[in-house]
Design a protein around this motif. Structure first.
Motif, PDB file in Angstrom:
ATOM      1  N   ARG A  60      28.791  40.409 -25.667  1.00  0.00           N
ATOM      2  CA  ARG A  60      28.460  39.003 -25.859  1.00  0.00           C
ATOM      3  C   ARG A  60      29.200  38.412 -27.069  1.00  0.00           C
ATOM      4  O   ARG A  60      29.689  37.275 -27.031  1.00  0.00           O
ATOM      5  N   VAL A  61      29.288  39.168 -28.149  1.00  0.00           N
ATOM      6  CA  VAL A  61      30.001  38.678 -29.344  1.00  0.00           C
ATOM      7  C   VAL A  61      31.478  38.446 -29.028  1.00  0.00           C
ATOM      8  O   VAL A  61      32.068  37.407 -29.394  1.00  0.00           O
ATOM      9  N   ALA A  63      32.753  37.935 -26.130  1.00  0.00           N
ATOM     10  CA  ALA A  63      32.883  36.851 -25.155  1.00  0.00           C
ATOM     11  C   ALA A  63      32.918  35.499 -25.866  1.00  0.00           C
ATOM     12  O   ALA A  63      33.708  34.601 -25.516  1.00  0.00           O
ATOM     13  N   LYS A  64      32.032  35.297 -26.885  1.00  0.00           N
ATOM     14  CA  LYS A  64      32.065  34.045 -27.651  1.00  0.00           C
ATOM     15  C   LYS A  64      33.392  33.881 -28.382  1.00  0.00           C
ATOM     16  O   LYS A  64      33.970  32.770 -28.433  1.00  0.00           O
ATOM     17  N   ASP A  65      33.882  34.971 -28.932  1.00  0.00           N
ATOM     18  CA  ASP A  65      35.186  34.922 -29.619  1.00  0.00           C
ATOM     19  C   ASP A  65      36.292  34.553 -28.649  1.00  0.00           C
ATOM     20  O   ASP A  65      37.222  33.785 -28.976  1.00  0.00           O
ATOM     21  N   ILE A  67      35.970  32.738 -25.917  1.00  0.00           N
ATOM     22  CA  ILE A  67      35.860  31.312 -25.572  1.00  0.00           C
ATOM     23  C   ILE A  67      36.461  30.448 -26.674  1.00  0.00           C
ATOM     24  O   ILE A  67      37.200  29.485 -26.409  1.00  0.00           O
ATOM     25  N   ARG A  68      36.132  30.770 -27.962  1.00  0.00           N
ATOM     26  CA  ARG A  68      36.711  29.994 -29.057  1.00  0.00           C
ATOM     27  C   ARG A  68      38.235  30.112 -29.101  1.00  0.00           C
ATOM     28  O   ARG A  68      38.935  29.149 -29.405  1.00  0.00           O
ATOM     29  N   HIS A  71      39.671  27.851 -26.438  1.00  0.00           N
ATOM     30  CA  HIS A  71      39.607  26.451 -26.854  1.00  0.00           C
ATOM     31  C   HIS A  71      40.708  26.127 -27.872  1.00  0.00           C
ATOM     32  O   HIS A  71      41.317  25.038 -27.820  1.00  0.00           O
TER      33      HIS A  71
END
Length: 223
Positions: A60-61, A63-65, A67-68, A71
């Motif tokens: 999960r960590v 995955a957020k990285d 996505i950022r 972007h």
């Protein structure tokens, strides 16, 4: 800085300098974007590896990285596009300025050439050219008519003889045989009358031709 050693920069120099800075910024943004894309691939590999090992918190960590990172890559694409648009506008300004300078030089050259042109002298030259051209055409016409008149008698005589022979052949008359059978006196009388009849119009025609040629030659002498 707008001054170099006390001299103000020209608009062309300012445009060139700003365009150089924009191109440098675009290259730096491109390098950053490529680095983020490489980091994105590594994160994807790490996420798959952690998922296989059952480490869902790490997944999960990361995955957020990821996505950022994506972007940020998208922002770099937009920023690069904007900088390229500004660079194109600067290039357009440079081209417009170059065109203005070129038009200025052309206008100056055209003014100098127009001042050097002597219109009265040019008109006299054109009038003299036209007069000489007309004289040449008239001379050629007189010579051509004289040659045609000189050659006309022989050509007409040959064409007449051909036509007579063709007609006699079609009706089946032998010219040589008719000449043998005809009385010599009649032939002589007829030939004499024919010569007299031919001599009179030829004489008048030659006189008319000579008068026409003489008139044209007089016109040439007056030019």
């Amino acid at each position: 800085m707008s001054f170099i050693f006390g001299r103000r920069k020209t608009p062309a120099e300012l445009l060139r300098e700003n365009k150089r800075m924009l191109d440098k910024s675009i290259r730096e943004i491109e390098r950053e974007r490529q680095g983020l894309q490489a980091q994105e691939k590594k994160l994807i590999v790490e996420i798959k590896k952690s998922a296989k090992q059952g480490q869902m918190g790490a997944v999960r960590v990361m995955a957020k990285d990821l996505i950022r990172t994506r972007h940020q890559i998208e922002k770099f694409y937009k920023l690069k596009s904007q900088l390229q648009g500004v660079s194109l506008r600067i290039q357009t300004l440079k081209s417009t300025q170059a065109m203005g300078e070129a038009m200025k030089g052309v206008t100056k050259a055209m003014g100098q050439m127009n001042r050097q042109l002597n219109l009265p002298s040019l008109q006299r030259i054109m009038q003299e050219f036209e007069r000489q051209n007309e004289r040449m055409e008239l001379t050629s016409e007189v010579m051509g008519d004289a040659i045609d008149d000189a050659m006309e008698g022989d050509e007409e005589e040959e064409e007449t003889e051909e036509l007579v022979n063709q007609v006699l052949d079609e009706i089946g008359i032998d010219v040589n045989q008719e000449m043998v059978n005809a009385p010599s006196a009649a032939v002589s009388t007829s030939a004499a009358k024919t010569k007299v009849a031919q001599a009179e119009p030829l004489g008048n025609e030659d006189s008319g031709i000579d008068d026409d040629l003489q008139a044209r030659l007089d016109n040439l002498r007056r030019m």
